[in-house]
Design an enzyme around this catalytic site. Structure first.
Site, PDB file in Angstrom:
ATOM      1  N   GLY A  23     -10.542  -4.948  -0.868  1.00 42.73           N
ATOM      2  CA  GLY A  23     -11.194  -3.661  -1.010  1.00 42.73           C
ATOM      3  C   GLY A  23     -10.962  -3.079  -2.389  1.00 42.73           C
ATOM      4  CG  HIS A  51      -1.891   1.186   1.201  1.00 42.67           C
ATOM      5  ND1 HIS A  51      -1.526   2.450   1.638  1.00 42.67           N
ATOM      6  CD2 HIS A  51      -3.168   1.283   0.779  1.00 42.67           C
ATOM      7  CE1 HIS A  51      -2.557   3.273   1.504  1.00 42.67           C
ATOM      8  NE2 HIS A  51      -3.566   2.589   0.982  1.00 42.67           N
ATOM      9  CG  LEU A  99      -4.060  -7.552   6.050  1.00 39.51           C
ATOM     10  CD1 LEU A  99      -4.153  -7.016   7.470  1.00 39.51           C
ATOM     11  CD2 LEU A  99      -3.450  -8.943   6.045  1.00 39.51           C
ATOM     12  CB  ALA A 100      -9.859  -6.933   3.275  1.00 35.87           C
TER      13      ALA A 100
END
Length: 282
Positions: free
Chosen positions: A82, A18, A79-80
């Site tokens: 999105g 990120h 982690l997800a």
């Protein structure tokens, strides 16, 4: 790795992180890359960042190409699923294919979808709770197991609860993914209660979930900061937990997390890479 060591068809790994304004987070991403490299010693690896930090992911891909790598696998350190995983990274892959060829770049699932990431928080929580030791001696559930709602009514004063705090997302599917993970973590460690809250986006908010947890019939609440690396978000989790200790001293409050840098993330990333590339891990 020296460019002269590469063969024309070597497959490289591009870690898509990120990025952050906090140097601790950036340093941790590079440390994680080094751990992945130990598992894939003959694989060229580049790390790129989506926001705040350079090199960008596109720059990492370009640098990999200058090293003579003709095929690359992009592994998302997220982690997800999105918006970044579902929208931004596929767009970067499409741009890379337009520039380097359709076969040049492939995208794996995000590391948060890999089961290896549950091992770290499970071990950390087990280390904080005497009541889980007899449970952890038994085999852990390996698949998806439904939460037994009777636990909510049978919590006793010597029980413990789990609150998972995550960054959050505007995508409902990513919020649901995180909630399911919180449930599976609670089942694995034998928690009497569990809840999931979000620090930046999504509902319920972290502070509201912690206030609710203060009323649980348990003597310990373990707050798991479900974040990849140290940084400002983990600092926020620490501040929230310290506030709960001050306001609710009748029970113990603990914090676990972040997840990495860790061997669990290294395993997840290297196996995701291997699944697409066919290269074995060390």
């Amino acid at each position: 790795m020296n460019t002269s060591d590469l063969q024309p068809n070597d497959c490289g790994l591009v870690l898509a992180a990120h990025g952050a304004r906090d140097q601790r987070t950036v340093d941790a991403a590079y440390e994680q890359a080094s751990m992945i490299s130990e598992r894939l010693p003959h694989v060229p690896i580049e790390t790129g960042f989506l926001e705040f930090t350079r090199p960008t992911i596109a720059e990492a891909i370009a640098h990999m190409a200058t090293r003579g790598v003709s095929e690359m696998v992009l592994v998302p350190l997220f982690l997800a699923a999105g918006a970044h995983v579902g929208r931004d990274l596929p767009a970067i892959v499409r741009e890379g294919r337009a520039r380097y060829g359709d076969a040049a770049l492939r995208l794996t699932p995000h590391v948060g979808a890999h089961t290896a990431l549950l091992a770290g928080p499970t071990d950390a929580i087990d280390g904080l709770t005497d009541t889980t030791r007899s449970i952890t001696e038994a085999p852990k559930p390996t698949g998806t197991v439904a939460w037994d709602k009777s636990r909510d009514d049978s919590a006793s004063p010597n029980a413990f609860g789990i609150v998972l705090l995550a960054h959050g997302s505007r995508r409902g599917s990513a919020i649901d993914e995180t909630r399911r993970l919180a449930e599976q973590l609670a089942i694995r460690v034998g928690a009497a209660r569990h809840a999931c809250g979000f620090l930046a986006m999504g509902e319920p908010r972290a502070d509201a979930v912690l206030r609710d947890a203060a009323a649980w019939p348990v003597d310990r609440v373990i707050v798991h900061g479900h974040l990849l690396f140290p940084g400002r978000m983990i600092d926020t989790v620490d501040q929230l937990v310290e506030a709960m200790r001050t306001k609710n001293p009748d029970r113990a409050w603990h914090r676990t997390g972040p997840l990495g840098p860790s061997e669990g993330i290294a395993r997840a990333a290297s196996e995701l890479f291997t699944d697409l590339s066919g290269k074995p891990t060390a």
